[in-house]
Design a protein around this motif. Structure first.
Motif, short mmCIF file in Angstrom:
data_model
loop_
_atom_site.label_atom_id
_atom_site.label_comp_id
_atom_site.label_asym_id
_atom_site.label_seq_id
_atom_site.Cartn_x
_atom_site.Cartn_y
_atom_site.Cartn_z
N SER A 127 -44.83 130.18 3.20
CA SER A 127 -44.76 131.46 3.91
C SER A 127 -43.47 132.15 3.50
O SER A 127 -42.38 131.58 3.61
N HIS A 128 -43.59 133.37 2.98
CA HIS A 128 -42.42 134.14 2.50
C HIS A 128 -42.09 135.19 3.55
O HIS A 128 -42.88 136.09 3.81
N GLY A 129 -40.91 135.09 4.14
CA GLY A 129 -40.50 136.02 5.19
C GLY A 129 -39.47 137.01 4.70
O GLY A 129 -38.60 136.68 3.89
N ASP A 130 -39.56 138.27 5.16
CA ASP A 130 -38.56 139.28 4.81
C ASP A 130 -37.25 138.98 5.53
O ASP A 130 -37.14 138.01 6.29
N TYR A 131 -36.23 139.83 5.31
CA TYR A 131 -34.91 139.52 5.86
C TYR A 131 -34.90 139.56 7.38
O TYR A 131 -34.24 138.74 8.02
N ALA A 132 -35.64 140.49 7.97
CA ALA A 132 -35.69 140.55 9.43
C ALA A 132 -36.32 139.29 9.99
O ALA A 132 -35.83 138.71 10.97
N ALA A 133 -37.42 138.82 9.36
CA ALA A 133 -38.05 137.57 9.80
C ALA A 133 -37.12 136.39 9.55
O ALA A 133 -37.06 135.45 10.36
N ALA A 134 -36.39 136.42 8.43
CA ALA A 134 -35.46 135.34 8.11
C ALA A 134 -34.39 135.20 9.18
O ALA A 134 -34.06 134.08 9.62
N ALA A 135 -33.85 136.33 9.64
CA ALA A 135 -32.81 136.27 10.68
C ALA A 135 -33.37 135.69 11.97
O ALA A 135 -32.71 134.87 12.65
N ALA A 136 -34.62 136.06 12.33
CA ALA A 136 -35.24 135.53 13.54
C ALA A 136 -35.52 134.04 13.41
O ALA A 136 -35.33 133.27 14.36
N ILE A 137 -35.98 133.61 12.23
CA ILE A 137 -36.29 132.19 12.02
C ILE A 137 -35.02 131.35 12.08
O ILE A 137 -34.98 130.28 12.72
N ILE A 138 -33.97 131.82 11.41
CA ILE A 138 -32.70 131.07 11.41
C ILE A 138 -32.15 130.98 12.83
O ILE A 138 -31.62 129.94 13.26
N SER A 139 -32.26 132.07 13.59
CA SER A 139 -31.80 132.05 14.98
C SER A 139 -32.59 131.04 15.80
O SER A 139 -32.01 130.29 16.61
N TYR A 140 -33.91 130.99 15.58
CA TYR A 140 -34.75 130.04 16.31
C TYR A 140 -34.40 128.61 15.95
O TYR A 140 -34.24 127.74 16.83
N VAL A 141 -34.27 128.33 14.65
CA VAL A 141 -33.96 126.97 14.20
C VAL A 141 -32.62 126.51 14.77
O VAL A 141 -32.45 125.34 15.15
N SER A 142 -31.67 127.44 14.87
CA SER A 142 -30.34 127.08 15.38
C SER A 142 -30.33 126.89 16.89
O SER A 142 -29.37 126.32 17.44
N SER A 143 -31.36 127.37 17.57
CA SER A 143 -31.34 127.36 19.03
C SER A 143 -32.04 126.15 19.64
O SER A 143 -32.00 125.97 20.86
N THR A 144 -32.70 125.32 18.83
CA THR A 144 -33.43 124.18 19.38
C THR A 144 -33.24 122.96 18.50
O THR A 144 -33.03 123.06 17.29
N ALA A 145 -33.31 121.79 19.15
CA ALA A 145 -33.13 120.54 18.41
C ALA A 145 -34.38 120.16 17.64
O ALA A 145 -34.31 119.39 16.67
N ASN A 146 -35.53 120.64 18.06
CA ASN A 146 -36.79 120.25 17.41
C ASN A 146 -37.63 121.49 17.09
O ASN A 146 -38.65 121.74 17.74
N PRO A 147 -37.20 122.27 16.11
CA PRO A 147 -37.97 123.47 15.76
C PRO A 147 -39.31 123.10 15.13
O PRO A 147 -39.41 122.11 14.40
N THR A 148 -40.33 123.85 15.42
CA THR A 148 -41.66 123.62 14.84
C THR A 148 -42.20 124.93 14.27
O THR A 148 -41.77 126.01 14.66
N ALA A 149 -43.16 124.79 13.36
CA ALA A 149 -43.76 125.98 12.76
C ALA A 149 -45.13 125.62 12.22
O ALA A 149 -45.44 124.45 11.98
N GLN A 150 -45.98 126.61 12.05
CA GLN A 150 -47.27 126.42 11.39
C GLN A 150 -47.60 127.65 10.57
O GLN A 150 -47.15 128.76 10.87
N ILE A 151 -48.35 127.42 9.50
CA ILE A 151 -48.79 128.52 8.64
C ILE A 151 -50.26 128.76 8.91
O ILE A 151 -51.09 127.86 8.79
N LEU A 152 -50.60 129.98 9.31
CA LEU A 152 -51.98 130.36 9.59
C LEU A 152 -52.46 131.29 8.49
O LEU A 152 -51.79 132.27 8.16
N PHE A 153 -53.60 130.96 7.90
CA PHE A 153 -54.15 131.77 6.82
C PHE A 153 -55.05 132.85 7.43
O PHE A 153 -56.18 132.57 7.83
N GLY A 154 -54.54 134.07 7.52
CA GLY A 154 -55.26 135.15 8.17
C GLY A 154 -56.08 136.00 7.23
O GLY A 154 -56.72 136.97 7.67
N GLY A 155 -56.09 135.68 5.93
CA GLY A 155 -56.84 136.47 4.98
C GLY A 155 -56.09 137.71 4.55
O GLY A 155 -54.93 137.93 4.93
#
Length: 330
Positions: free
Chosen positions: A23-51
């Protein structure tokens, strides 16, 4: 894999043929993802194929890797000239892309998604060939003199930071094949004009290599870049000026549209440091392929701005013929 953009890459994302789910995220998404990863000890994610999602905005827009002007070699010619489709282009491929797709191995896909000049160049070349088939007597200079300066929603074309892109990013705009085939007016350039222009840049030996014939620049009238009959106008002032010392450039247009017709000049400039006038203010055409010459007179002074950009529009009942104008200060 989660691939994150840096600030310089902005909102530009690429549909690469990765070797694992990505999953390739733009800079705005990157900032949100990094903030989320830094805020929790067990970050999780999933890739959904939406077509495939159609009709996204803004489109078109300028990618971060698209080369920007001005031309350092010759600032009298606006670069880039024009933009075209060049990002995330689905294309046929003559060989297997990526690793085998199964075990036991099966042939990989013979298509790919490519980006860059290698994608935009065939688009523009094909459009030029289309126009040439409709107008076989047109020179290369007369082809593709019409482009769009707004996106599909009617807003200014944006760059990778979602800011309005300037002329050094878009050139004349995004190519419009239908309008370019019926532009109303064209700016033509003869082969001898190119030789005179090149003599202002290089010596006789180099120009002979480019022209593929002997050239003696001492016997050729030199044509400055700003005076070459380009659809765009680019001025790089060598020193600060005042209102009493204007700069004048000349252009010639040829009517390839309706007759009779009258075109009226309209100037769009976006800064008080520059005043632009056009002489004459209207052009009348009574026959096909008739040519008319006009002057663009620029009064400019250094008053804080380093760059002023706008456009000249020749407007008739049926056409709008736009020429970008870029003026830079020392």
């Amino acid at each position: 894999m989660v691939l994150l953009n840096t600030f310089a890459q902005g909102y530009s994302t690429l549909a690469e043929a990765h070797v694992l789910p990505t999953s390739h995220g733009d800079y705005a998404a990157a900032a949100a993802i990094i903030s989320y990863v830094s805020s929790t000890a067990n970050p999780t994610a999933q890739i959904l194929f939406g077509g495939t999602i159609l009709g996204t905005s803004p489109a078109p827009s300028i990618a971060f890797f698209s080369s920007r002007g001005p031309s350092l070699q010759n600032p009298g010619i606006l670069k880039p000239d024009i933009t075209g489709p060049g990002v995330n282009v689905l294309a046929a491929w003559p060989f297997q892309v990526g690793p085998p797709t199964a075990s036991p191995p099966l042939p990989g896909p013979t298509f790919n998604v490519g980006s860059g000049t290698s994608m935009s160049a065939p688009h523009l070349s094909g459009i030029a060939a289309f126009i040439k088939s409709k107008h076989p007597d047109w020179s290369p200079a007369a082809i593709m003199t019409t482009a769009d300066v707004t996106d599909r929603a009617g807003y200014p074309i944006l760059d990778e930071q979602r800011e309005p892109a300037d002329l050094f990013a878009t050139g004349a705009g995004h190519v419009n094949p239908e309008k370019a085939a019926d532009p109303g007016l064209v700016y033509d350039i003869a082969a001898s004009d190119y030789v005179g222009f090149l003599c202002g840049l290089y010596n006789s030996q180099n120009d002979s290599v480019i022209a593929r014939r002997p050239v003696d620049c001492s016997a050729v009238p030199v044509i400055p870049g700003s005076m070459l009959n380009y659809p765009s106008i680019s001025l790089a002032l060598e020193h600060a000026r005042n209102w009493s010392t204007p700069v004048t450039v000349e252009r010639t247009v040829r009517n390839v549209g309706e007759v009779p017709s009258v075109y009226y000049a309209a100037v769009d400039m976006f800064d008080g440091d520059v005043t632009v006038d056009v002489v004459p203010r209207e052009l009348e055409f009574s026959q096909e392929n008739q040519e008319q010459r006009f002057e663009v007179v620029v009064w400019a002074r250094r008053n804080g701005a380093k760059l002023v950009q706008g456009a000249l529009r020749w407007v008739s009942d049926s056409y709008t013929v736009r020429s970008p104008i870029s003026i830079s200060f020392p």
